[in-house]
Write a protein that holds these residues in place. Structure first.
Motif, PDB file in Angstrom:
ATOM      1  N   THR A 138       0.742  -1.436   0.253  1.00 45.83           N
ATOM      2  CA  THR A 138      -0.039  -0.276  -0.410  1.00 45.83           C
ATOM      3  C   THR A 138       1.010   1.161   0.049  1.00 45.83           C
ATOM      4  OG1 THR A 138      -1.596  -1.379   1.311  1.00 45.83           O
ATOM      5  CG2 THR A 138      -1.982   1.352   0.915  1.00 45.83           C
ATOM      6  N   ILE A 139       2.137   1.042   0.403  1.00 49.32           N
ATOM      7  CA  ILE A 139       2.978   2.428   0.700  1.00 49.32           C
ATOM      8  C   ILE A 139       3.019   2.497  -0.432  1.00 49.32           C
ATOM      9  CG2 ILE A 139       4.802   3.018   1.968  1.00 49.32           C
ATOM     10  CD1 ILE A 139       3.860   1.970   4.681  1.00 49.32           C
ATOM     11  N   ILE A 140       4.124   1.307  -1.420  1.00 45.95           N
ATOM     12  CA  ILE A 140       4.538   2.040  -2.257  1.00 45.95           C
ATOM     13  C   ILE A 140       4.167   1.873  -3.433  1.00 45.95           C
ATOM     14  CG2 ILE A 140       5.272   0.384  -4.085  1.00 45.95           C
ATOM     15  CD1 ILE A 140       6.877  -1.673  -1.858  1.00 45.95           C
ATOM     16  N   LEU A 141       2.970   1.394  -3.415  1.00 43.77           N
ATOM     17  CA  LEU A 141       1.530   2.362  -4.806  1.00 43.77           C
ATOM     18  C   LEU A 141       1.227   3.366  -3.900  1.00 43.77           C
ATOM     19  CD1 LEU A 141      -0.557  -0.973  -5.639  1.00 43.77           C
ATOM     20  CD2 LEU A 141       0.930  -0.231  -6.746  1.00 43.77           C
ATOM     21  N   LYS A 142       1.127   3.711  -3.152  1.00 44.69           N
ATOM     22  CA  LYS A 142      -0.017   5.341  -2.420  1.00 44.69           C
ATOM     23  C   LYS A 142       1.440   5.679  -3.642  1.00 44.69           C
ATOM     24  CE  LYS A 142       0.861   6.786   1.620  1.00 44.69           C
ATOM     25  NZ  LYS A 142       1.459   8.437   1.432  1.00 44.69           N
TER      26      LYS A 142
END
Length: 220
Positions: A138-142
């Protein structure tokens, strides 16, 4: 010379496809802007190319160095993460492991209702690792959506946040699942399930600590 916002935007559009990672992109952009501001040359894309060729050895060299640095950085952080897991067996962190180990021994000694006990143990182990993986990606995609480029740490970060799930799921599939490759006794399955629970506990605590100490700022 002082660059205008339009000229800075032109530089960004020109170099956007060269660096793969946002850290390299930001460093390259800042260097080009500073080079113009420290000199009296007139702005042009040809001059941007001259700066890149003179100071970096060309765009192809930037790509090569970026790839090499990413590999070296991943090795460094992979080693650091493994050491964080090892450190959980050292004082005072070992105290938490002893608590989990005591819980596992208590569950093992209570063998009545074995099938009832083993299912929540397995689900909790897999569930914890899934939460870590979901958090990391989620952090990577955000950040990819926000900054338009991946971070140079994303390969490592993606590996570290999915490592636990891959390990737990692999052992579950081969030893504990209905279509497992090996025929093992119910007692052995319980031992494996408790070992998975212990491993997932060590892994999750190591990931949280390493993320808070090393990666929290860098992955933003």
């Amino acid at each position: 010379m002082k660059l205008t916002d339009e000229q800075k935007a032109e530089i960004k559009d020109y170099i956007i496809t060269v660096p793969k990672y946002r850290e390299t992109y930001n460093e390259l952009f800042d260097h080009i802007v500073n080079s113009f501001e420290d000199s009296k040359v007139t702005f042009s894309i040809d001059e941007v190319i001259n700066i890149v060729n003179k100071d970096f050895g060309g765009f192809s060299e930037i790509v090569y160095q970026e790839k090499s640095y990413q590999k070296e950085l991943s090795k460094q952080y992979n080693k650091g993460f493994r050491m964080e897991m090892v450190n959980s067996f050292r004082w005072p962190n070992i105290f938490n492991n002893l608590i989990v180990l005591a819980l596992c021994l208590t569950l093992y000694c209570n063998k009545k209702g074995l099938l009832f006990n083993i299912k929540p143990i397995i689900l909790s182990s897999i569930g914890c690792c899934i939460l870590v993986a979901a958090f990391g990606f989620t952090i990577i995609l955000k950040n990819k959506y926000q900054y338009s480029k991946y971070s140079i740490l994303d390969n490592y970060f993606g590996y570290s946040c999915s490592f636990g799930f891959i390990m737990v799921n692999g052992i579950f599939s081969n030893f504990l699942g209905k279509s497992s490759l090996f025929e093992i006794s119910a007692n052995t399955k319980l031992i494996i399930a408790l070992s998975l629970f212990f491993f997932s506990s060590v892994y999750v605590r190591a990931f949280i600590k390493f993320y808070n100490q090393k990666l929290k700022v860098l992955t933003k």
